[in-house]
Scaffold this motif. Structure first.
Motif, short mmCIF file in Angstrom:
data_model
loop_
_atom_site.label_atom_id
_atom_site.label_comp_id
_atom_site.label_asym_id
_atom_site.label_seq_id
_atom_site.Cartn_x
_atom_site.Cartn_y
_atom_site.Cartn_z
N ALA A 57 2.43 60.74 25.93
CA ALA A 57 2.52 59.95 24.70
C ALA A 57 3.93 59.65 24.22
O ALA A 57 4.13 58.91 23.26
N HIS A 58 4.92 60.24 24.89
CA HIS A 58 6.30 59.90 24.52
C HIS A 58 7.26 60.24 25.66
O HIS A 58 7.42 61.39 26.03
N THR A 59 7.88 59.20 26.19
CA THR A 59 8.91 59.45 27.21
C THR A 59 9.92 58.31 27.21
O THR A 59 9.77 57.30 26.52
N HIS A 60 10.99 58.55 27.96
CA HIS A 60 11.99 57.52 28.22
C HIS A 60 12.09 57.53 29.74
O HIS A 60 12.94 58.24 30.30
N ALA A 61 11.20 56.78 30.38
CA ALA A 61 10.95 56.97 31.82
C ALA A 61 12.21 56.87 32.68
O ALA A 61 12.45 57.72 33.54
N PHE A 203 7.98 55.55 17.42
CA PHE A 203 9.10 55.92 16.55
C PHE A 203 9.39 57.41 16.70
O PHE A 203 8.47 58.20 16.91
N HIS A 204 10.68 57.81 16.58
CA HIS A 204 11.01 59.24 16.53
C HIS A 204 11.02 59.69 15.08
O HIS A 204 11.62 59.02 14.24
N LEU A 205 10.41 60.84 14.79
CA LEU A 205 10.37 61.30 13.40
C LEU A 205 10.60 62.81 13.31
O LEU A 205 9.94 63.59 13.99
N ALA A 240 7.04 60.51 17.55
CA ALA A 240 7.37 61.60 18.47
C ALA A 240 8.02 62.74 17.68
O ALA A 240 8.77 62.49 16.74
N HIS A 241 7.71 63.95 18.07
CA HIS A 241 8.29 65.22 17.56
C HIS A 241 7.64 65.72 16.27
O HIS A 241 6.93 66.71 16.30
N ALA A 242 7.94 65.09 15.13
CA ALA A 242 7.31 65.48 13.86
C ALA A 242 7.35 66.99 13.62
O ALA A 242 6.34 67.62 13.34
N THR A 291 6.32 64.23 27.21
CA THR A 291 7.34 65.03 27.90
C THR A 291 8.73 64.75 27.36
O THR A 291 9.64 65.53 27.61
N ASP A 292 8.89 63.60 26.65
CA ASP A 292 10.22 63.09 26.33
C ASP A 292 10.90 62.73 27.66
O ASP A 292 10.27 62.81 28.72
N GLY A 293 12.15 62.33 27.62
CA GLY A 293 12.81 61.89 28.86
C GLY A 293 13.19 63.05 29.76
O GLY A 293 13.31 64.18 29.32
ZN ZN Z 1 12.43 60.64 22.63
#
Ligand code: ZN
Length: 421
Positions: A57-61, A203-205, A240-242, A291-293
């Motif tokens: 649900a969140h990455t920077h491939a 969005f990153h939060l 992402a994150h929260a 996973t994030d990047g």
């Molecule tokens: Zn990120």
């Protein structure tokens, strides 16, 4: 595509069962009942478990190119001295090569869809389509609180969203980076563009404590309150994150139908903080896993992410009754729900995004509990991955061809060398 029949397979549905799995017109057409005399592709499933595909649900491939490049540094030093200088040199061809590597890595670990946020949306889309994976591609932007940069960015974003629309495997999203890089006006505009084009928002939060404190100092209120006041929080949005949120803020996210992408490995590696998983569940937030990047993980495996997510809650919050099932749902059906897709479950009428795991591998032996084995011990046991009913990993290799896989790696290696020179 002709029908695919997987005979006598262990199916991870609402209740695990053994039987046949039939895929027709990109969907599950039969789950568990015995199918006879079906033309098309037939796979002997006796040694396999069919498991819903994971949603990252969140990455920077494309950041796979920076995997292992800069390690063991504090966040800002890492970004400013290592990552940003490299990103300045990025060209579309690098993003294409890095994204392809990421797609192959995700497919081989049972992931069938990912939500990306990076530069050069069209290159990402090309890589996604060439690999046969599904993706929600965000057109990322910053405005750094400048009206001129915002105007310029929005032109590009609108163009990206139009280009990403109406493509079979792609879900378009608008991706304002974070509250500390995008103005409230920028967030408003992002929301409008998403609504006008029926796109999602990414969005990153509240990733770091410092960031939320500074936001509050500048705006006089908690970040979620302010976002709510401008109408930014809605069902289209995944944050992402929260991490650094109070109970009341979590309640607002739940009420507005916002999805949250929890990224435990990245949070641990960058020392960002610990997610309030139980609080999110109790409030009814749709929690997903990301996973994030690869620069801050360094793997893109949701299998690993599930394990870390569960263990982190047990060790840090002493939540010993935290269930493997929570992270499995987060990784599958919740991830698909965030994308408004009928997927993430093996059920009749759901899209056929799933993987077959080899039960004859040590990490599944013995198989007392398939869910526990998947979350806590499964490593590289994916033999097939299907996206939209099409096998894109076969016999353990991308497109069933070791040469194709080696070529993806070779291209990524070259791109990484060019950037790091
Ligand atoms: Zn990120």
């Amino acid at each position: 595509m002709e029908p695919i029949l997987i005979k006598d397979v262990l199916i991870m549905a609402e209740n695990t069962l053994r039987g046949d799995l039939l895929i027709e017109h990109s969907e599950f057409a039969g789950v568990g009942e015995v199918v006879r005399d079906k033309s098309g592709i037939v796979i002997d499933g006796r040694n396999y478990a069919a498991v819903p595909g994971f949603a990252n649900a969140h990455t920077h491939a494309a950041m796979t190119l920076f995997r292992g490049y800069a390690e063991d540094m504090p966040l800002m030093e890492w970004l400013e001295n290592k990552i940003w200088p490299l990103e300045k040199k990025l060209k579309p061809k690098h993003v294409y090569a890095g994204t392809k590597l990421a797609c192959v890595e995700m497919l081989k670990t049972g992931c069938t869809v990912f939500t990306d946020m990076y530069f050069y949306a069209e290159e990402i889309a090309k890589a996604v389509e060439d690999c046969g994976i599904r993706a929600c591609i965000s057109s990322a932007f910053f405005d750094f609180f400048s009206e001129d940069i915002l105007e310029e960015s929005m032109k590009r974003v609108e163009k990206d969203i139009k280009n990403l629309s109406n493509r079979k495997l792609i879900i378009p999203a608008v991706g304002p980076h974070a509250p500390y890089t995008v103005s409230l006006e920028g967030l408003n505009r992002a929301k409008e563009v998403a609504e006008e084009n029926n796109a999602l928002l990414h969005f990153h939060l509240a990733e770091t404590e410092k960031e939320v404190k500074e936001f509050e100092k500048k705006n006089g209120k908690k970040v979620v309150k302010v976002l709510d006041e401008i109408g930014f929080l809605n069902k289209r949005l995944t944050v992402a994150h929260a991490i650094w949120l109070e109970k009341e803020e979590i309640r607002i996210l739940a009420e507005r139908g916002v999805s949250v992408a929890h990224c435990p490995v990245s949070n641990m590696k960058l020392g960002s903080g610990v997610f309030n998983y139980r609080g999110m569940l109790e409030a009814g937030v749709n929690v997903c896993l990301g996973t994030d990047g690869a620069a801050s993980n360094n793997s893109l495996s949701i299998l690993e992410e599930m394990k870390f997510a569960a263990l982190l809650q047990k060790v840090y919050r002493n939540d010993l009754e935290f269930k493997a099932e929570y992270v499995f749902r987060a990784a599958t059906e919740n991830g698909y729900r965030a994308l408004k897709l009928r997927g993430g479950k093996i059920e009749k009428g759901y899209i056929a995004d799933f993987a077959l795991y080899n039960l004859n591998s040590v990490s599944f032996c013995p198989n007392h509990n398939l869910l526990a084995n998947l979350v806590y011990s499964a490593s590289n046991s994916v033999v097939y991955t299907f996206v939209n009913g099409i096998p894109v990993v076969e016999n353990g290799y991308f497109m069933g061809d070791v040469e194709k896989e080696l070529k993806v790696m070779e291209d990524a290696r070259k791109a990484a060398e060019e950037l790091c020179q």
